[in-house]
Design a protein around this motif. Structure first.
Motif, PDB file in Angstrom:
ATOM      1  N   VAL A   1       0.845  -1.204   0.000  1.00 45.28           N
ATOM      2  CA  VAL A   1       0.000   0.000   0.000  1.00 45.28           C
ATOM      3  C   VAL A   1       0.873   1.243   0.000  1.00 45.28           C
ATOM      4  N   ALA A   2       1.917   1.259   0.835  1.00 47.18           N
ATOM      5  CA  ALA A   2       2.816   2.415   0.878  1.00 47.18           C
ATOM      6  C   ALA A   2       3.526   2.593  -0.453  1.00 47.18           C
ATOM      7  N   ARG A   3       3.936   1.491  -1.084  1.00 47.24           N
ATOM      8  CA  ARG A   3       4.693   1.589  -2.333  1.00 47.24           C
ATOM      9  C   ARG A   3       3.824   2.047  -3.492  1.00 47.24           C
ATOM     10  N   PHE A   4       2.625   1.476  -3.624  1.00 46.93           N
ATOM     11  CA  PHE A   4       1.830   1.733  -4.818  1.00 46.93           C
ATOM     12  C   PHE A   4       0.696   2.733  -4.607  1.00 46.93           C
ATOM     13  N   MET A   5       0.469   3.148  -3.349  1.00 47.63           N
ATOM     14  CA  MET A   5      -0.532   4.190  -3.086  1.00 47.63           C
ATOM     15  C   MET A   5       0.170   5.362  -2.421  1.00 47.63           C
ATOM     16  N   SER A   6       0.342   5.312  -1.104  1.00 51.71           N
ATOM     17  CA  SER A   6       1.093   6.369  -0.410  1.00 51.71           C
ATOM     18  C   SER A   6       1.307   5.964   1.038  1.00 51.71           C
ATOM     19  N   PRO A   7       2.346   6.489   1.699  1.00 49.84           N
ATOM     20  CA  PRO A   7       2.555   6.207   3.122  1.00 49.84           C
ATOM     21  C   PRO A   7       1.387   6.660   3.986  1.00 49.84           C
ATOM     22  N   SER A   8       0.732   7.758   3.616  1.00 49.25           N
ATOM     23  CA  SER A   8      -0.391   8.246   4.424  1.00 49.25           C
ATOM     24  C   SER A   8      -1.557   7.264   4.374  1.00 49.25           C
ATOM     25  N   ILE A   9      -1.804   6.660   3.214  1.00 48.31           N
ATOM     26  CA  ILE A   9      -2.872   5.665   3.105  1.00 48.31           C
ATOM     27  C   ILE A   9      -2.463   4.398   3.857  1.00 48.31           C
ATOM     28  N   GLN A  10      -1.184   4.053   3.817  1.00 48.80           N
ATOM     29  CA  GLN A  10      -0.705   2.914   4.587  1.00 48.80           C
ATOM     30  C   GLN A  10      -0.996   3.101   6.070  1.00 48.80           C
ATOM     31  N   LEU A  11      -0.645   4.266   6.615  1.00 45.27           N
ATOM     32  CA  LEU A  11      -0.859   4.525   8.041  1.00 45.27           C
ATOM     33  C   LEU A  11      -2.343   4.520   8.389  1.00 45.27           C
ATOM     34  N   ALA A  12      -3.164   5.112   7.533  1.00 48.76           N
ATOM     35  CA  ALA A  12      -4.605   5.146   7.793  1.00 48.76           C
ATOM     36  C   ALA A  12      -5.194   3.741   7.737  1.00 48.76           C
ATOM     37  N   THR A  13      -4.708   2.921   6.807  1.00 46.62           N
ATOM     38  CA  THR A  13      -5.184   1.533   6.706  1.00 46.62           C
ATOM     39  C   THR A  13      -4.797   0.741   7.948  1.00 46.62           C
ATOM     40  N   ALA A  14      -3.564   0.926   8.413  1.00 44.80           N
ATOM     41  CA  ALA A  14      -3.107   0.235   9.623  1.00 44.80           C
ATOM     42  C   ALA A  14      -3.944   0.647  10.827  1.00 44.80           C
ATOM     43  N   ARG A  15      -4.231   1.942  10.938  1.00 45.76           N
ATOM     44  CA  ARG A  15      -5.058   2.413  12.066  1.00 45.76           C
ATOM     45  C   ARG A  15      -6.452   1.816  12.000  1.00 45.76           C
ATOM     46  N   PHE A  16      -7.013   1.765  10.795  1.00 48.30           N
ATOM     47  CA  PHE A  16      -8.359   1.214  10.629  1.00 48.30           C
ATOM     48  C   PHE A  16      -8.395  -0.256  11.046  1.00 48.30           C
ATOM     49  N   MET A  17      -7.324  -0.993  10.717  1.00 50.01           N
ATOM     50  CA  MET A  17      -7.276  -2.423  11.011  1.00 50.01           C
ATOM     51  C   MET A  17      -6.690  -2.731  12.393  1.00 50.01           C
ATOM     52  N   LEU A  18      -6.318  -1.673  13.127  1.00 48.83           N
ATOM     53  CA  LEU A  18      -5.765  -1.806  14.478  1.00 48.83           C
ATOM     54  C   LEU A  18      -4.523  -2.698  14.498  1.00 48.83           C
ATOM     55  N   VAL A  19      -3.593  -2.423  13.568  1.00 44.22           N
ATOM     56  CA  VAL A  19      -2.333  -3.160  13.529  1.00 44.22           C
ATOM     57  C   VAL A  19      -1.188  -2.163  13.468  1.00 44.22           C
ATOM     58  N   ASP A  20      -0.001  -2.613  13.890  1.00 44.89           N
ATOM     59  CA  ASP A  20       1.187  -1.775  13.821  1.00 44.89           C
ATOM     60  C   ASP A  20       1.643  -1.664  12.373  1.00 44.89           C
ATOM     61  N   PRO A  21       1.899  -0.460  11.873  1.00 43.41           N
ATOM     62  CA  PRO A  21       2.357  -0.322  10.498  1.00 43.41           C
ATOM     63  C   PRO A  21       3.784  -0.766  10.291  1.00 43.41           C
ATOM     64  N   ALA A  22       4.583  -0.805  11.331  1.00 46.94           N
ATOM     65  CA  ALA A  22       5.996  -1.200  11.192  1.00 46.94           C
ATOM     66  C   ALA A  22       6.548  -1.509  12.572  1.00 46.94           C
ATOM     67  N   GLY A  23       7.791  -1.985  12.604  1.00 43.19           N
ATOM     68  CA  GLY A  23       8.487  -2.134  13.878  1.00 43.19           C
ATOM     69  C   GLY A  23       8.524  -3.531  14.451  1.00 43.19           C
ATOM     70  N   ARG A  24       7.967  -4.524  13.721  1.00 41.02           N
ATOM     71  CA  ARG A  24       8.022  -5.889  14.239  1.00 41.02           C
ATOM     72  C   ARG A  24       9.142  -6.651  13.547  1.00 41.02           C
ATOM     73  N   GLU A  25       9.673  -7.629  14.260  1.00 42.75           N
ATOM     74  CA  GLU A  25      10.671  -8.521  13.678  1.00 42.75           C
ATOM     75  C   GLU A  25      10.347  -9.946  14.106  1.00 42.75           C
ATOM     76  N   GLN A  26      10.778 -10.928  13.284  1.00 43.00           N
ATOM     77  CA  GLN A  26      10.526 -12.321  13.595  1.00 43.00           C
ATOM     78  C   GLN A  26      11.220 -12.761  14.864  1.00 43.00           C
ATOM     79  N   THR A  27      12.350 -12.132  15.176  1.00 40.20           N
ATOM     80  CA  THR A  27      13.098 -12.541  16.363  1.00 40.20           C
ATOM     81  C   THR A  27      12.296 -12.349  17.641  1.00 40.20           C
ATOM     82  N   PHE A  28      11.287 -11.454  17.625  1.00 41.15           N
ATOM     83  CA  PHE A  28      10.468 -11.255  18.824  1.00 41.15           C
ATOM     84  C   PHE A  28       9.716 -12.541  19.170  1.00 41.15           C
TER      85      PHE A  28
END
Length: 330
Positions: free
Chosen positions: A179-206
């Motif tokens: 979404v960020a690549r083909f639409m925009s970062p602002s739409i990515q953030l709004a989509t993440a907020r709507f879906m109640l998920v973190d937009p970034a910052g996770r790693e598999q090692t957690f």
């Protein structure tokens, strides 16, 4: 791509692919489209989603769903979803590997999630590349495709024309990235907020756990592994381990690394951190006390090693994963 033109994202539906990821991604891109419309503009960006399956005889690939039916300019990205049971390898993948190569040659970004990396590997596109998959698949994919540099410490590896995502639920992270690549970062953030998920910052090692290799066939090293399992909180030197194994130090170090994939110091650190994670998850013992319990005299050194291995501080890990009854003390 012209402003307002729909970017078509294809999703492969191979035999036994995880339908929750397929439909979840389709819904995520639909939410992004709704948000794009709400944000307005003379020509809001759109995501077009198509699903692709093998023909009845497996000799070709067919489009079986299109969110915006009509003429297509081709796929900007193609997603290979995770699988729940059998991994996507072998003859049952039919025409998919060749078709995926064709899409990549035409300029499509190929993306995989979890076990979907096997299908990408079958296509030959990962040869000589770094890629991630679910941490439990690391040895399997490395053994079958030795030319791939598997790095399961990363949740997503974005190599431009190739994107691999690790865990089964990483379809959320991949979808937001697209979404960020083909639409925009602002739409990515709004989509993440709507879906109640973190937009970034996770790693598999957690989320991954330390699973020592025990079926390597070296009895002397296995004996030391069992010994370390019960004694890793104590001060144990390389000399002590080599002596107990009945080997010279250099021979011991070489065989230990060959059998386990790491040196004895790294191995002991993993054992200690695994115990620390357990204590952080279920108890409210202070971090300093945990450090001492697992064999670290210096809590600062413990914190440094913990972050190096997991990508989080002990306090951050506890805040994410604490399941005890009392309030956690960081």
């Amino acid at each position: 791509m012209a402003v307002g033109e729909a970017a078509e994202i294809g999703i492969v539906i191979y035999p036994e692919a995880q339908r929750a990821a397929i439909h979840g991604l389709t819904d995520l891109f639909h939410v992004a489209n709704l948000i794009s419309e709400e944000q307005g503009g003379r020509a809001p960006s759109k995501m077009r989603v198509s699903h692709w399956e093998l023909s009845a005889d497996g000799g070709s690939v067919e489009k079986v769903f299109d969110s915006h039916p009509g003429p297509s300019l081709g796929l900007v990205a193609l997603i290979l979803p995770p699988s729940l049971t059998n991994l996507p390898v072998g003859e049952r993948m039919g025409a998919f590997p060749g078709w995926i190569r064709q899409q990549h040659s035409a300029g499509t970004t190929i993306c995989s999630i979890c076990g979907g990396a096997y299908l990408m590997a079958e296509s030959g596109l990962l040869e000589g590349r770094s890629a991630t998959t679910h941490w439990t698949h690391s040895d399997l994919i490395s053994g079958k495709f030795p030319g791939i540099k598997v790095d399961v410490t990363k949740l997503i590896i974005d190599d431009g024309d190739i994107i691999t995502a690790g865990a089964m639920m990483a379809w959320i992270d991949l979808g937001l990235k697209l979404v960020a690549r083909f639409m925009s970062p602002s739409i990515q953030l709004a989509t993440a907020r709507f879906m109640l998920v973190d937009p970034a910052g996770r790693e598999q090692t957690f989320y991954s756990t330390f699973a020592p290799k025990l079926h390597h066939g070296d009895d002397a090293i296995l004996k030391i592994q069992h010994w370390l399992q019960a004694r890793h909180t104590e001060k144990i030197t390389i000399e002590m381990m080599a002596d107990r194994a009945g080997l010279g130090e250099r021979t011991f170090l070489r065989r230990f690394h060959k059998a386990t994939g790491m040196n004895p110091t790294e191995y002991c650190q993993q054992l200690r951190i695994a115990k620390a994670r357990e204590l952080l998850e279920i108890s409210s013992i202070k971090v300093e006390q945990i450090a001492w319990q697992i064999g670290y005299e210096d809590p600062g050194a413990f914190r440094k090693i913990f972050r190096k291995i997991l990508g989080l501080s002990p306090g951050e890990y506890r805040r994410r994963f604490f399941v005890g009854e009392d309030a956690a003390l960081a």
